[in-house]
Design a protein around this motif. Structure first.
Motif, PDB file in Angstrom:
ATOM      1  N   GLU A  52       0.864  -1.535   0.205  1.00  0.00           N
ATOM      2  CA  GLU A  52       0.034   0.057   0.336  1.00  0.00           C
ATOM      3  C   GLU A  52       0.610   1.293  -0.032  1.00  0.00           C
ATOM      4  OE1 GLU A  52      -3.464   2.238   2.729  1.00  0.00           O
ATOM      5  OE2 GLU A  52      -3.550  -0.282   2.982  1.00  0.00           O
ATOM      6  N   SER A  53       1.547   1.175   0.627  1.00  0.00           N
ATOM      7  CA  SER A  53       2.549   2.303   0.324  1.00  0.00           C
ATOM      8  C   SER A  53       3.751   2.721  -0.138  1.00  0.00           C
ATOM      9  CB  SER A  53       3.905   2.574   2.217  1.00  0.00           C
ATOM     10  OG  SER A  53       3.046   2.305   3.401  1.00  0.00           O
ATOM     11  N   LEU A  54       3.813   1.387  -0.610  1.00  0.00           N
ATOM     12  CA  LEU A  54       4.845   1.512  -1.972  1.00  0.00           C
ATOM     13  C   LEU A  54       3.797   2.256  -3.256  1.00  0.00           C
ATOM     14  CD1 LEU A  54       7.471   1.443  -2.610  1.00  0.00           C
ATOM     15  CD2 LEU A  54       6.292  -1.430  -4.285  1.00  0.00           C
ATOM     16  N   GLN A  55       2.512   1.747  -3.505  1.00  0.00           N
ATOM     17  CA  GLN A  55       1.752   2.421  -4.188  1.00  0.00           C
ATOM     18  C   GLN A  55       1.417   3.201  -4.374  1.00  0.00           C
ATOM     19  OE1 GLN A  55       0.185   0.403  -7.322  1.00  0.00           O
ATOM     20  NE2 GLN A  55      -0.968   2.722  -7.697  1.00  0.00           N
ATOM     21  N   THR A  56       0.986   4.170  -2.934  1.00  0.00           N
ATOM     22  CA  THR A  56       0.488   5.459  -2.779  1.00  0.00           C
ATOM     23  C   THR A  56       2.384   6.236  -2.830  1.00  0.00           C
ATOM     24  OG1 THR A  56      -0.597   4.990  -0.797  1.00  0.00           O
ATOM     25  CG2 THR A  56       0.284   7.414  -0.897  1.00  0.00           C
ATOM     26  N   LEU A  57       3.601   6.013  -2.833  1.00  0.00           N
ATOM     27  CA  LEU A  57       4.644   6.756  -3.138  1.00  0.00           C
ATOM     28  C   LEU A  57       4.923   6.265  -4.590  1.00  0.00           C
ATOM     29  CD1 LEU A  57       7.583   8.098  -3.176  1.00  0.00           C
ATOM     30  CD2 LEU A  57       8.025   4.996  -2.698  1.00  0.00           C
ATOM     31  N   ALA A  62       4.790   9.919  -9.304  1.00  0.00           N
ATOM     32  CA  ALA A  62       4.122  10.056 -11.185  1.00  0.00           C
ATOM     33  C   ALA A  62       3.552  10.958 -11.467  1.00  0.00           C
ATOM     34  CB  ALA A  62       3.133   8.771 -10.799  1.00  0.00           C
ATOM     35  N   ARG A  63       2.711  11.707 -10.057  1.00  0.00           N
ATOM     36  CA  ARG A  63       2.353  12.987  -9.857  1.00  0.00           C
ATOM     37  C   ARG A  63       3.263  14.211  -9.905  1.00  0.00           C
ATOM     38  NH1 ARG A  63      -0.291  12.732  -5.722  1.00  0.00           N
ATOM     39  NH2 ARG A  63      -1.727  10.855  -6.392  1.00  0.00           N
ATOM     40  N   LYS A  64       4.239  13.880  -9.254  1.00  0.00           N
ATOM     41  CA  LYS A  64       5.448  14.915  -9.291  1.00  0.00           C
ATOM     42  C   LYS A  64       6.443  14.671 -10.168  1.00  0.00           C
ATOM     43  CE  LYS A  64       8.142  17.209  -5.926  1.00  0.00           C
ATOM     44  NZ  LYS A  64       8.666  17.856  -4.679  1.00  0.00           N
ATOM     45  N   ALA A  65       6.373  14.372 -10.540  1.00  0.00           N
ATOM     46  CA  ALA A  65       7.587  14.177 -11.441  1.00  0.00           C
ATOM     47  C   ALA A  65       7.088  15.311 -12.878  1.00  0.00           C
ATOM     48  CB  ALA A  65       7.962  12.881 -11.830  1.00  0.00           C
ATOM     49  N   ALA A  66       5.741  14.547 -12.642  1.00  0.00           N
ATOM     50  CA  ALA A  66       5.123  14.986 -14.023  1.00  0.00           C
ATOM     51  C   ALA A  66       4.604  16.373 -14.452  1.00  0.00           C
ATOM     52  CB  ALA A  66       3.408  14.539 -14.387  1.00  0.00           C
ATOM     53  N   ARG A  85       8.460   4.050 -13.739  1.00  0.00           N
ATOM     54  CA  ARG A  85       7.940   2.292 -14.184  1.00  0.00           C
ATOM     55  C   ARG A  85       8.111   0.540 -13.646  1.00  0.00           C
ATOM     56  NH1 ARG A  85      10.497   5.016 -17.953  1.00  0.00           N
ATOM     57  NH2 ARG A  85      11.302   2.929 -18.763  1.00  0.00           N
ATOM     58  N   LEU A  86      10.011   1.538 -13.109  1.00  0.00           N
ATOM     59  CA  LEU A  86      10.292  -0.294 -12.308  1.00  0.00           C
ATOM     60  C   LEU A  86       9.364  -0.895 -10.965  1.00  0.00           C
ATOM     61  CD1 LEU A  86      14.032  -1.084 -11.588  1.00  0.00           C
ATOM     62  CD2 LEU A  86      12.215  -1.080  -9.983  1.00  0.00           C
ATOM     63  N   VAL A  87       9.204   0.724 -10.173  1.00  0.00           N
ATOM     64  CA  VAL A  87       8.533   0.631  -8.867  1.00  0.00           C
ATOM     65  C   VAL A  87       6.931  -0.598  -9.790  1.00  0.00           C
ATOM     66  CG1 VAL A  87       7.159   1.605  -7.333  1.00  0.00           C
ATOM     67  CG2 VAL A  87       9.704   2.339  -8.062  1.00  0.00           C
ATOM     68  N   ARG A  88       6.097   0.371 -10.046  1.00  0.00           N
ATOM     69  CA  ARG A  88       4.922   0.309 -10.103  1.00  0.00           C
ATOM     70  C   ARG A  88       5.333  -1.260 -11.198  1.00  0.00           C
ATOM     71  NH1 ARG A  88       2.692   3.364 -15.694  1.00  0.00           N
ATOM     72  NH2 ARG A  88       4.050   2.209 -16.395  1.00  0.00           N
ATOM     73  N   ALA A  89       5.666  -1.390 -12.224  1.00  0.00           N
ATOM     74  CA  ALA A  89       5.767  -3.156 -12.476  1.00  0.00           C
ATOM     75  C   ALA A  89       6.517  -3.950 -11.415  1.00  0.00           C
ATOM     76  CB  ALA A  89       7.141  -3.251 -13.830  1.00  0.00           C
ATOM     77  N   HIS A  90       7.341  -3.517 -10.511  1.00  0.00           N
ATOM     78  CA  HIS A  90       7.398  -4.551  -9.222  1.00  0.00           C
ATOM     79  C   HIS A  90       6.077  -4.428  -7.626  1.00  0.00           C
ATOM     80  CE1 HIS A  90       9.593  -5.694  -6.073  1.00  0.00           C
ATOM     81  NE2 HIS A  90       9.345  -5.335  -4.859  1.00  0.00           N
ATOM     82  N   ASP A 101      18.367  -4.175  -1.772  1.00  0.00           N
ATOM     83  CA  ASP A 101      19.281  -2.708  -2.279  1.00  0.00           C
ATOM     84  C   ASP A 101      18.789  -1.612  -3.429  1.00  0.00           C
ATOM     85  OD1 ASP A 101      21.525  -1.656  -1.001  1.00  0.00           O
ATOM     86  OD2 ASP A 101      22.695  -2.210  -2.352  1.00  0.00           O
ATOM     87  N   SER A 102      18.699  -2.290  -4.294  1.00  0.00           N
ATOM     88  CA  SER A 102      18.657  -1.910  -5.419  1.00  0.00           C
ATOM     89  C   SER A 102      17.495  -0.838  -5.785  1.00  0.00           C
ATOM     90  CB  SER A 102      18.562  -1.891  -6.955  1.00  0.00           C
ATOM     91  OG  SER A 102      19.842  -2.297  -7.653  1.00  0.00           O
ATOM     92  N   LEU A 103      16.733  -1.728  -4.756  1.00  0.00           N
ATOM     93  CA  LEU A 103      15.050  -1.195  -4.920  1.00  0.00           C
ATOM     94  C   LEU A 103      15.068   0.214  -3.601  1.00  0.00           C
ATOM     95  CD1 LEU A 103      11.646  -1.364  -5.870  1.00  0.00           C
ATOM     96  CD2 LEU A 103      11.387  -3.218  -4.077  1.00  0.00           C
ATOM     97  N   LEU A 104      15.592  -0.779  -2.366  1.00  0.00           N
ATOM     98  CA  LEU A 104      15.181   0.063  -1.512  1.00  0.00           C
ATOM     99  C   LEU A 104      16.174   1.846  -1.896  1.00  0.00           C
ATOM    100  CD1 LEU A 104      15.516   0.615   1.735  1.00  0.00           C
ATOM    101  CD2 LEU A 104      17.744  -0.167   1.930  1.00  0.00           C
ATOM    102  N   TRP A 105      17.118   1.736  -2.521  1.00  0.00           N
ATOM    103  CA  TRP A 105      17.647   3.108  -3.193  1.00  0.00           C
ATOM    104  C   TRP A 105      16.880   4.517  -4.030  1.00  0.00           C
ATOM    105  CZ3 TRP A 105      20.972   5.819  -0.896  1.00  0.00           C
ATOM    106  CH2 TRP A 105      22.227   4.506  -0.217  1.00  0.00           C
ATOM    107  N   ILE A 106      16.287   3.354  -4.822  1.00  0.00           N
ATOM    108  CA  ILE A 106      15.195   3.788  -5.756  1.00  0.00           C
ATOM    109  C   ILE A 106      13.761   4.274  -5.117  1.00  0.00           C
ATOM    110  CG2 ILE A 106      13.522   3.142  -7.524  1.00  0.00           C
ATOM    111  CD1 ILE A 106      15.907   1.378  -8.442  1.00  0.00           C
ATOM    112  N   VAL A 107      13.203   3.565  -3.802  1.00  0.00           N
ATOM    113  CA  VAL A 107      12.903   3.877  -3.362  1.00  0.00           C
ATOM    114  C   VAL A 107      12.697   5.444  -2.720  1.00  0.00           C
ATOM    115  CG1 VAL A 107      11.108   3.389  -1.494  1.00  0.00           C
ATOM    116  CG2 VAL A 107      10.928   2.203  -3.410  1.00  0.00           C
ATOM    117  N   ALA A 108      14.142   5.734  -2.039  1.00  0.00           N
ATOM    118  CA  ALA A 108      14.234   6.662  -1.093  1.00  0.00           C
ATOM    119  C   ALA A 108      14.645   7.959  -1.811  1.00  0.00           C
ATOM    120  CB  ALA A 108      16.033   6.234  -0.500  1.00  0.00           C
TER     121      ALA A 108
END
Length: 160
Positions: A52-57, A62-66, A85-90, A101-108
């Protein structure tokens, strides 16, 4: 006499090694040493395994990047899009070939992007996204192979 030379040689070696470590470090950028980045990393640790947190993030990022100016991110803009796109697909369970580890850095990095109270507040004219871009650049450099592998996965046709 030989012992003295060995000691001084090892001292010199230790000093030069220390200088290399202290040299131009990616953490030398103020945004990466900021309380906001530390908070983004801490939040990422709790968010990575919470669907749920990942979806919210993802939605917030995505809104901010736009809404952010692309030119602040220069050549890292496509990688920011790839992170999303990677976070969404994951999150959807479509892509699981990313290390924790990579996902952690990307989410950060995405957490930092959506934080309006980071090192340089986003409302600051002309400068508000420079720190966001520095964090994205750092994380891209750290996870480039993961992001490149994901882009390859995205563009590889399904066989069958």
């Amino acid at each position: 006499m030989k012992d003295v030379k060995t000691k001084s040689a090892s001292k010199t070696k230790a000093r030069s090694t220390r200088k290399n470590i202290e040299g131009p470090s990616p953490y030398s950028k103020p945004a990466l040493r900021s309380e906001a980045f530390a908070r983004a990393l801490t939040d990422a640790k709790s968010c990575v395994d919470d669907r749920e947190s990942l979806q919210t993030l993802f939605n917030e990022a995505a809104r901010k990047a736009a809404a952010v100016p692309k030119d602040s991110f220069k050549e890292y803009w496509p990688y920011l899009q790839t992170m999303l796109r990677l976070v969404r697909a994951h999150h959807r369970g479509e892509y699981d070939q990313v290390t924790h580890d990579s996902l952690l850095w990307i989410v950060a990095a995405l957490n930092y992007l959506v934080d309006p109270f980071d090192l340089i507040p986003d409302k600051t004219p002309f400068l508000g996204f420079i720190d966001d871009a520095a964090v994205v650049e750092f994380v891209v450099d750290r996870t480039r192979q993961t992001l490149d592998d994901f882009m390859t996965w995205e563009t590889t046709p399904l066989s069958g």
